[in-house]
Design an enzyme around this catalytic site. Structure first.
Site, short mmCIF file in Angstrom:
data_model
loop_
_atom_site.label_atom_id
_atom_site.label_comp_id
_atom_site.label_asym_id
_atom_site.label_seq_id
_atom_site.Cartn_x
_atom_site.Cartn_y
_atom_site.Cartn_z
N TYR B 291 0.78 -1.08 0.00
CA TYR B 291 -0.10 0.09 -0.05
C TYR B 291 0.79 1.00 0.03
O TYR B 291 1.44 1.69 1.09
CB TYR B 291 -0.92 -0.02 0.96
CG TYR B 291 -2.06 1.02 1.29
CD1 TYR B 291 -3.19 0.61 0.46
CD2 TYR B 291 -1.89 2.25 1.98
CE1 TYR B 291 -3.99 1.67 0.54
CE2 TYR B 291 -2.81 3.12 1.77
CZ TYR B 291 -4.10 2.72 1.23
OH TYR B 291 -4.96 4.06 1.18
N TYR B 342 -5.34 6.79 -6.69
CA TYR B 342 -5.43 6.38 -5.23
C TYR B 342 -6.76 6.04 -4.85
O TYR B 342 -7.66 6.55 -4.69
CB TYR B 342 -5.12 7.61 -4.58
CG TYR B 342 -5.02 7.36 -3.03
CD1 TYR B 342 -4.36 6.03 -2.42
CD2 TYR B 342 -5.54 8.22 -2.04
CE1 TYR B 342 -4.51 5.84 -1.11
CE2 TYR B 342 -5.21 7.76 -0.73
CZ TYR B 342 -5.11 6.64 0.05
OH TYR B 342 -4.78 6.69 1.07
#
Ligand SMILES: [Zn+2]
Lengths: 141, 387
Positions: B291, B342
């Site tokens: 991540y 994102y």
């Protein structure tokens, strides 16, 4: 007061009222378990070490070191626009390595801040009736 | 005891355009991503009977089901902590529901107008209010608001303890940006990045520079999970979920503070559980998806997940290690949160599925096993998947 003109003030809640009341008297209080004597931060109702629900508030020395810091350049709140660049630091208190407070360092230029620097608590007015614990450099003398 | 191993599979992937201003509702982004994922599986929306979402997603399960024409919704759940628990956690919730017979076919998704703030307000901007309650009361009065600022504190501490350099953070940003150059849906396609660009980009919260921060993006991404048995009859080669894990530690009482000296992190908790459950070791991983909200946390995640020793993240990510096609450990091959878009990490799972199907743009040769972790420094979820 216009909410855009200053950073938000703390709203003391149940587990934190003693902390903020202490600040407003110019005292840095930390919560300590009455059973196993471990400090804890943030204020919370149970001791994670022994699960006691009993705690006391202890005035600490207010001495510690700069654990880490950042110089904030990009303002994400309207009140930050006129203040950037400003510092936000973590200060680790001498009493217990787990006591690491978010704060501002005062009376020191941003470029002179270092990890490990010795600091001492001081109280600054945030808004009428609200004092915030901040930290100033301890002179080497 | 029964485990999740190989009982379920990801059988469909779908997304919308990723953009800086969608000019659409978040519900519109959600239903398009889900419709695309369901179609990719060779199913219809009415075949879905479970929805797992991020707790911070503004789309309600039940209204979404009504819009999709789902006649009987049998499972609804949500994973907290956005980029930590959300992206893999929502998929794992779906897998657990399928494995236990609570649902037959679950969709996990994330859809938001994060950048434009159209409809629900811009995500991530500091709330303008006079009072900060609870834990925020210890942060906001000092002008401390954003995740980037919190990460800057961890990054500074890591640099102090281990000699980590900004150039190490840059290696992560450069890998993602390079991968995005061939991805037609990447927000940063056509904008290659050099180390000099990284080093001279404007400071956000020293030592964090602009290119150390992920994009803010509008868009939606979804995946469909069903049983391994049913997966065999569907359109694509299934991506089997070998193992999953959730993790949080007792270092989170200060909300944003990550104690680097703390012996365990959220990432170590998931790694400790995940590899034994999958029955494999780190060396068996062909491709990894971490991540990438902020570059320093990727570097620390490699350490805490056990890919390298603590303190050695800087050297570990250097020398092109993460870069397709020649790096030893290809990472976020579609551009990740830093350069593709994102969508709070859901797009990394989509890319993992493409890689294991063998039809990724930056295809890793013979990729069989992928590792996918959600955010480091927040309550974390992770899974290992195989083709
Ligand atoms: Zn105790």
């Amino acid at each position: 007061m216009d909410a855009r003109s200053n950073f938000p003030r703390p709203i003391p809640e149940f587990d934190a009222q003693e902390f903020w009341a202490g600040c407003n008297r110019g005292e840095l209080l930390m919560q300590r378990c009455t059973s196993c004597k471990k400090f804890r931060w943030l204020p919370q109702p149970m001791c994670p070490s022994c699960n006691s629900l009993e705690s006391e508030w202890v005035k600490v020395s207010g001495k510690g070191i700069v654990y880490s810091y950042t110089i904030i350049a990009h303002p994400v709140h309207p009140a930050a626009v006129s203040r950037v660049p400003y510092n936000v630091a973590q200060v680790q208190l001498d009493e217990d390595p787990q006591l690491i407070l978010i704060t501002n360092l005062v009376g020191v230029r941003n470029e002179d801040i270092r990890v490990g620097m010795r600091v001492q608590v001081t109280f600054e007015e945030h808004s009428p009736g609200v004092l915030l614990p901040k930290f100033e450099r301890v002179s080497k003398s | 005891m029964e485990t999740l191993k190989d009982k379920t599979a990801i059988v469909g992937i779908g997304h919308t355009e990723y953009s800086r201003d969608s000019r659409r509702s978040e519900m519109s982004l959600a239903v398009e991503a889900i419709r695309n994922a369901v179609a990719d599986a060779g199913l219809k929306p009415s075949d879905i009977d479970g929805i797992a979402k991020f707790s911070m997603d503004n789309n309600d399960h039940v209204f979404l089901a009504a819009n999709l024409g789902i006649p009987a919704l049998r499972f609804f759940a949500e994973a907290p902590w956005g980029g930590g628990g959300g992206p893999v956690g929502s998929v794992l919730l779906g897998a657990m529901a399928v494995a236990t017979g609570m649902a037959n076919c679950v969709v996990a998704f994330r859809a938001m107008n994060e950048r434009s703030g159209r409809g629900t307000g811009r995500f991530g901007l500091a709330a303008v209010r006079e009072g900060a309650p609870g834990a925020r009361g210890y942060l906001e009065p000092y002008g401390f608001f954003s995740p980037a600022q919190a990460v800057a504190l961890s990054a500074r501490r890591h640099m102090h303890l281990y000699g980590t350099k900004s150039e190490h953070f840059g290696a992560i940003a450069l890998a993602c940006r390079a991968h995005a150059q061939t991805n037609p849906n990447a927000v940063m396609r056509g904008r290659p990045l050099t180390l000099e660009d990284h080093q001279t980009s404007r400071m956000i919260a020293d030592p964090l520079r602009l290119h150390d921060c992920c994009l803010e993006t509008d868009g939606g991404a979804a995946v469909v999970i069903t049983s391994a048995e049913r997966a065999r009859d569907l359109r694509h080669k299934p991506t089997y979920i070998m193992a999953g894990a959730f993790g949080a530690t007792d270092r989170n009482t200060q909300a944003v503070v990550k104690f680097l000296e703390h012996p365990r992190s959220e990432s170590t908790v998931v790694a400790d559980d995940l590899f034994p459950r999958a029955g494999i070791a780190h060396k068996d991983i062909d491709i990894c998806f971490l991540y990438d909200h902020f570059t320093p946390l990727v570097l620390m995640a490699f350490e805490e997940l056990g890919f390298c020793k603590r303190g050695e993240g800087g050297p570990f990510v250097s020398d092109g290690k993460l870069r397709w096609p020649n790096g030893a450990l290809p990472f976020n091959t579609s551009g990740g949160n830093l350069s593709e878009g994102y969508i709070h990490g859901m797009q990394n799972t989509i890319e993992a599925v493409r890689q294991l199907r063998g039809d990724a743009i930056n295809q890793v040769k013979d990729a069989e096993i992928a590792f996918i972790a959600s955010g480091n420094a927040v309550p974390n979820t992770a899974m290992i998947v195989r083709r």
